[in-house]
Write a protein that holds these residues in place. Sequence first.
Motif, PDB file in Angstrom:
ATOM      1  N   THR A   1       5.061   6.863  -0.682  1.00  0.00           N
ATOM      2  CA  THR A   1       4.495   6.053  -1.898  1.00  0.00           C
ATOM      3  C   THR A   1       5.447   4.811  -2.224  1.00  0.00           C
ATOM      4  OG1 THR A   1       3.144   7.677  -3.117  1.00  0.00           O
ATOM      5  CG2 THR A   1       3.713   5.685  -4.189  1.00  0.00           C
ATOM      6  N   HIS A   2       6.907   4.986  -2.278  1.00  0.00           N
ATOM      7  CA  HIS A   2       7.790   3.980  -2.501  1.00  0.00           C
ATOM      8  C   HIS A   2       7.879   3.156  -1.154  1.00  0.00           C
ATOM      9  CE1 HIS A   2      11.643   2.009  -3.820  1.00  0.00           C
ATOM     10  NE2 HIS A   2      11.919   2.436  -2.500  1.00  0.00           N
ATOM     11  N   ILE A   3       7.972   3.528   0.031  1.00  0.00           N
ATOM     12  CA  ILE A   3       7.947   2.827   1.160  1.00  0.00           C
ATOM     13  C   ILE A   3       6.722   1.802   1.244  1.00  0.00           C
ATOM     14  CG2 ILE A   3       8.353   2.857   3.770  1.00  0.00           C
ATOM     15  CD1 ILE A   3      11.018   3.675   1.971  1.00  0.00           C
ATOM     16  N   GLY A   4       5.666   2.754   1.098  1.00  0.00           N
ATOM     17  CA  GLY A   4       4.312   1.846   1.427  1.00  0.00           C
ATOM     18  C   GLY A   4       4.237   0.860   0.753  1.00  0.00           C
ATOM     19  N   GLU A   5       4.583   0.866  -0.929  1.00  0.00           N
ATOM     20  CA  GLU A   5       4.482  -0.096  -1.795  1.00  0.00           C
ATOM     21  C   GLU A   5       5.337  -1.245  -1.530  1.00  0.00           C
ATOM     22  OE1 GLU A   5       4.646   2.082  -5.419  1.00  0.00           O
ATOM     23  OE2 GLU A   5       2.490   2.501  -5.658  1.00  0.00           O
TER      24      GLU A   5
ATOM     25  N   TYR B   1       7.104  -2.241   1.156  1.00  0.00           N
ATOM     26  CA  TYR B   1       7.001  -2.803   2.236  1.00  0.00           C
ATOM     27  C   TYR B   1       5.430  -3.141   2.785  1.00  0.00           C
ATOM     28  CZ  TYR B   1      11.956  -1.697   2.677  1.00  0.00           C
ATOM     29  OH  TYR B   1      13.319  -1.499   2.204  1.00  0.00           O
ATOM     30  N   ASP B   2       4.687  -2.843   2.105  1.00  0.00           N
ATOM     31  CA  ASP B   2       3.164  -3.070   2.058  1.00  0.00           C
ATOM     32  C   ASP B   2       2.803  -2.680   3.433  1.00  0.00           C
ATOM     33  OD1 ASP B   2       0.816  -4.193   1.375  1.00  0.00           O
ATOM     34  OD2 ASP B   2       1.129  -6.261   2.397  1.00  0.00           O
ATOM     35  N   VAL B   3       2.781  -1.503   3.551  1.00  0.00           N
ATOM     36  CA  VAL B   3       2.407  -0.782   4.936  1.00  0.00           C
ATOM     37  C   VAL B   3       1.451   0.351   4.435  1.00  0.00           C
ATOM     38  CG1 VAL B   3       3.417   0.845   6.621  1.00  0.00           C
ATOM     39  CG2 VAL B   3       4.749  -0.895   5.750  1.00  0.00           C
ATOM     40  N   GLY B   4       0.449   0.546   5.268  1.00  0.00           N
ATOM     41  CA  GLY B   4      -0.610   1.552   5.047  1.00  0.00           C
ATOM     42  C   GLY B   4      -0.220   2.827   4.854  1.00  0.00           C
ATOM     43  N   ALA B   5      -0.837   3.584   4.507  1.00  0.00           N
ATOM     44  CA  ALA B   5      -0.384   5.106   3.984  1.00  0.00           C
ATOM     45  C   ALA B   5      -0.329   5.967   5.276  1.00  0.00           C
ATOM     46  CB  ALA B   5      -1.372   5.738   2.898  1.00  0.00           C
ATOM     47  N   ALA B   6      -1.132   5.704   6.329  1.00  0.00           N
ATOM     48  CA  ALA B   6      -1.124   6.431   7.368  1.00  0.00           C
ATOM     49  C   ALA B   6       0.234   6.281   8.346  1.00  0.00           C
ATOM     50  CB  ALA B   6      -2.538   6.369   8.107  1.00  0.00           C
ATOM     51  N   THR B   7       0.538   4.906   8.393  1.00  0.00           N
ATOM     52  CA  THR B   7       1.719   4.491   9.053  1.00  0.00           C
ATOM     53  C   THR B   7       2.973   5.072   8.311  1.00  0.00           C
ATOM     54  OG1 THR B   7       0.584   2.596  10.029  1.00  0.00           O
ATOM     55  CG2 THR B   7       3.131   2.464   9.863  1.00  0.00           C
ATOM     56  N   VAL B   8       3.057   4.857   6.799  1.00  0.00           N
ATOM     57  CA  VAL B   8       4.096   5.384   6.484  1.00  0.00           C
ATOM     58  C   VAL B   8       4.423   6.959   6.507  1.00  0.00           C
ATOM     59  CG1 VAL B   8       5.128   5.568   4.044  1.00  0.00           C
ATOM     60  CG2 VAL B   8       4.023   3.404   4.635  1.00  0.00           C
ATOM     61  N   GLU B   9       3.303   7.723   6.365  1.00  0.00           N
ATOM     62  CA  GLU B   9       3.268   9.030   6.476  1.00  0.00           C
ATOM     63  C   GLU B   9       3.784   9.452   7.800  1.00  0.00           C
ATOM     64  OE1 GLU B   9       0.349  12.814   6.451  1.00  0.00           O
ATOM     65  OE2 GLU B   9      -0.296  11.151   5.540  1.00  0.00           O
ATOM     66  N   LYS B  10       3.443   9.064   8.959  1.00  0.00           N
ATOM     67  CA  LYS B  10       3.733   9.373  10.361  1.00  0.00           C
ATOM     68  C   LYS B  10       5.321   8.945  10.387  1.00  0.00           C
ATOM     69  CE  LYS B  10       3.233   8.244  14.972  1.00  0.00           C
ATOM     70  NZ  LYS B  10       4.786   8.227  15.311  1.00  0.00           N
ATOM     71  N   ASP B  11       5.698   7.646  10.092  1.00  0.00           N
ATOM     72  CA  ASP B  11       7.001   7.122  10.163  1.00  0.00           C
ATOM     73  C   ASP B  11       8.052   7.942   9.256  1.00  0.00           C
ATOM     74  OD1 ASP B  11       6.126   5.359  12.155  1.00  0.00           O
ATOM     75  OD2 ASP B  11       6.212   3.622  10.349  1.00  0.00           O
ATOM     76  N   VAL B  12       7.849   8.465   8.104  1.00  0.00           N
ATOM     77  CA  VAL B  12       8.653   8.910   7.311  1.00  0.00           C
ATOM     78  C   VAL B  12       8.686  10.516   7.717  1.00  0.00           C
ATOM     79  CG1 VAL B  12       9.101  10.150   5.095  1.00  0.00           C
ATOM     80  CG2 VAL B  12       8.298   7.745   5.078  1.00  0.00           C
TER      81      VAL B  12
END
Length: 81
Positions: free
Chosen positions: A48-52, A54-65
Amino acid sequence: MNINPNIAVNENGFVFNAERGDSFSANPIGAEIIRLLKEGKTISEIETHIGERYDVGAATVEKDVKDFLMMLRQFQILEAI
């Protein structure tokens, strides 16, 4: 999940494993993830922190994290509880 207690991380993303003598460099987002893990944040909170931030979509953040956490485990930086 916890950071291995033998791991030291500086603010620039330099990661050092004192037990093994290994060192790594993390990019700014990787260093931020490590810092958040050291603060005891959950994976969900980190995503949630990274997505907010860096304004990145949830699916991308989840995969990258998750990919980054897998890499941390491979290098014995991260311990699974």
